[in-house]
Write an enzyme that holds these catalytic residues in place. Sequence first.
Site, PDB file in Angstrom:
ATOM      1  N   ASP A 273     -12.414  74.311 -46.520  1.00  0.00           N
ATOM      2  CA  ASP A 273     -13.036  74.522 -47.822  1.00  0.00           C
ATOM      3  C   ASP A 273     -12.765  75.973 -48.214  1.00  0.00           C
ATOM      4  O   ASP A 273     -12.351  76.792 -47.384  1.00  0.00           O
ATOM      5  CB  ASP A 273     -14.534  74.215 -47.774  1.00  0.00           C
ATOM      6  CG  ASP A 273     -15.105  73.993 -49.183  1.00  0.00           C
ATOM      7  OD1 ASP A 273     -14.420  74.326 -50.173  1.00  0.00           O
ATOM      8  OD2 ASP A 273     -16.230  73.481 -49.304  1.00  0.00           O
TER       9      ASP A 273
HETATM   10  C1  BGC Z   1     -16.216  73.559 -52.864  1.00  0.00           C
HETATM   11  C2  BGC Z   1     -15.176  72.473 -52.758  1.00  0.00           C
HETATM   12  C3  BGC Z   1     -14.119  72.688 -53.800  1.00  0.00           C
HETATM   13  C4  BGC Z   1     -13.513  74.073 -53.604  1.00  0.00           C
HETATM   14  C5  BGC Z   1     -12.404  74.392 -54.587  1.00  0.00           C
HETATM   15  C6  BGC Z   1     -15.604  74.951 -52.858  1.00  0.00           C
HETATM   16  O1  BGC Z   1     -16.560  75.900 -53.198  1.00  0.00           O
HETATM   17  O2  BGC Z   1     -17.138  73.435 -51.811  1.00  0.00           O
HETATM   18  O3  BGC Z   1     -15.785  71.215 -52.938  1.00  0.00           O
HETATM   19  O4  BGC Z   1     -13.144  71.693 -53.736  1.00  0.00           O
HETATM   20  O5  BGC Z   1     -14.537  75.036 -53.760  1.00  0.00           O
HETATM   21  O6  BGC Z   1     -12.908  74.580 -55.853  1.00  0.00           O
END
Ligand code: BGC
Length: 777
Positions: A273
Amino acid sequence: MRSKELIIALLSMTFVVSMYGQKNSALLPKLGKDNIEDVINAMTQEEKVYLVVGLGYPPPSGLPIIAHGFAGRTWEIKRLGITTSILSDGPAGLRIDAHPKGTDKTFFCTAFPTATGLSSTWNTELVERVGKAMGNEVLEYGCDVLLAPALNIQRDPLCGRNFEYYSEDPLIAGKIASAMVRGVQFNGVGTSIKHFAANNEETYRGSENALISQRALREIYLRGFEITVKEAKPWTVMSSYNRLNGYYTSENRDLLTTVLRDEWGFKGMVMSDWGGGIDPIAQMNAGNDIIMPGTEQRKILLNALKTKTIDEKVLDRNIAHILNYLLKTPRFKSFPFSGNPDLKAHDLVAKEAATESMVLLKNNENTLPFKKIKNIALFGKTAYHFIVGGTGSGEVNFEHSVSLKEGLTNAGFTFAKSLESIYSRYIDSVITHADEATIKKAADFMSDPSVAKEKVIDFISEMPLSKQDIQKQVQNTDIALITIGRNSGEGRDRIKTDFYLSETEKNLISDVSKAYHAVRKKVVVILNIGGVIETESWRDYPDAILLAWQPGQEGGNAVADILKGKSTPSGRLTMTFPRVYDDVPSAKTFHPESPLCNPQNAFYNEGIYVGYRYYESFKVPTSYEFGYGISYSLFQYSGINIDNPVFKDSIRISVNIKNTGRFTGKEVVQLYLSAPNLEIEKPVQELKAFTKTRLLQPGQSERISFMLDSRLLASFWSGINTWVADKGIYEIRIGSSSKDIRQTVSFSLPEQIKVEKLHPVLYPNLPVKELSRLSIE
Ligand code: BGC
């Protein structure tokens, strides 16, 4: 600072590429299906560390890219034919900038209902079509992967991201996620199922250690991912921010390699993530193939290669996963993106999904569908400012959304104008005078500031309305609609006061109900929410309650269709509505105000007793049970049949469903299994299969059949790391909700089956004192 680093990185990359390009260009392999090993052998160590780390955030464009505002990019290495790829959120539709700088063109995407709404349809065929539409926007706007679906378990109603998740139950979460993955990937673009695993709360997500027994992990928190990986083969998996039983998930080899690859057969790419984990070497070793969005990790990894603190073969293995993924991407195949997806067609799918997602919670004296209703009093700020979806990375930049008022107008209704102007004045003044904290809540993670301004209204309190103002509406209107709204987003959980209605909201419901009931007029409450709220204290007041969720851009039209009777409601709850927050099994450990809440260690003391598994096994009354929802029509269940009263390898059950009511509609048929409590303790019953009928006319029937295999009978026995089906009598319960069981049949399993032996992994690093039925029975 970040952009400076990036420029340096880009320059050094160009240097590396040109140096090797000159030297070897004629002999160099170009990435193709059959030469991944050769390509890896031709890579320098520098190139290797560039490939396993993303391009930073915000990712630079610098390419003929149509979409802007995407979340991440992978490196390209031209001399080896390695193309870049574009990764973009998210679960309710593609999230890119609608108005990027440097062009007059617009790049709107379709806002579909949020995940909770999609799963409430219980309709995998429909969710697959939603996925097809979303995936087409991913493709035509030049992206390669949709960072979705998100399928963490809705462990606690206060999780700020529950709107992005499907259910408290892993079977329905896994089946709906599989449908979504199939739909999106049908377009030749990828998905990233997330957040693997146990990212069930937001406030402390970056550091908190989720302590979960192996059994609860296998049966609840990993199960949906397992179903999706096995059934739908997502191209990628995103590890989560949190730690799990002692390790960051992105650094956890047992999770990312032993379980995901060795046991489940995952063949794709694992990404972290955005900013998840802290040790890039541990991430690489664990099998977290690529670190997103990518920052300083390259330096550390290069140094580790040079000093041999990481084995180069580890990087090669991860790179092979990345290259295999890249080969499938539209960008690698030079797909000619149009920048022009068929938004009109997708809008129709969004409307169908919104309509099927809505759950009718109450309908006294057949208040709905409307009869002889023309003029409506619309109470509640949200009626004029309908909430389309949540905030954060689950947000979508759509062109237009249909508010409740607009939907009802389209359907031919008229409104109390004086009431509308009271609300309009309030909304305008709130938007103009919003304080910074409120704007921040609304604007978090958002790419488009103009949308943030609009969203402020979701986060301010309801407007108090005097009894006199309410009374003024009663004579001139035929019915009252009251809308209650809630919004939330990633990074922080909801608080208890968000779960409960405020005094102003409760007064609105009771005052309006009293005033309208005094003249025998009806009151309907519309819930425009992303996660569970309390209903127990006020649900007796109105005549009907429609749960509309956060229904996407077509919300207002979909509600109007249901109120008018053009569509019969067929959504069912995929989570329980508890009576009070303290009844929630995780209430003591979850919320910052809770007695056992601990930002370092979140003890999942409720074990497998999540949601209905808890309420039913411990006989805790609820407001609305799992699987619940009313139809305008009636469905009769009959003729249950089982192909064998003794279980061998599998068992087939069938049942007849007949529409005996007056409305055309669909029924959600749910199969629960009550297993013997012999060697292993079990919840009273668990959902094992479900389906939705086709649209049945009054008088029409459909024969439904389900198949159960031994794995569906089994529970995870931690002591021996094995899925075991206990011998004994099993009862199959088929019904319209977890409590409304209409047909039952039993079968026996003469001998225990050890269905599957797994690795002894994922032990909690601290003892977890789990809840047990045995201690209270
Ligand atoms: C989130 C993800 C997301 C990623 C990219 C993160 O903060 O937890 O779900 O895909 O950001 O935007």
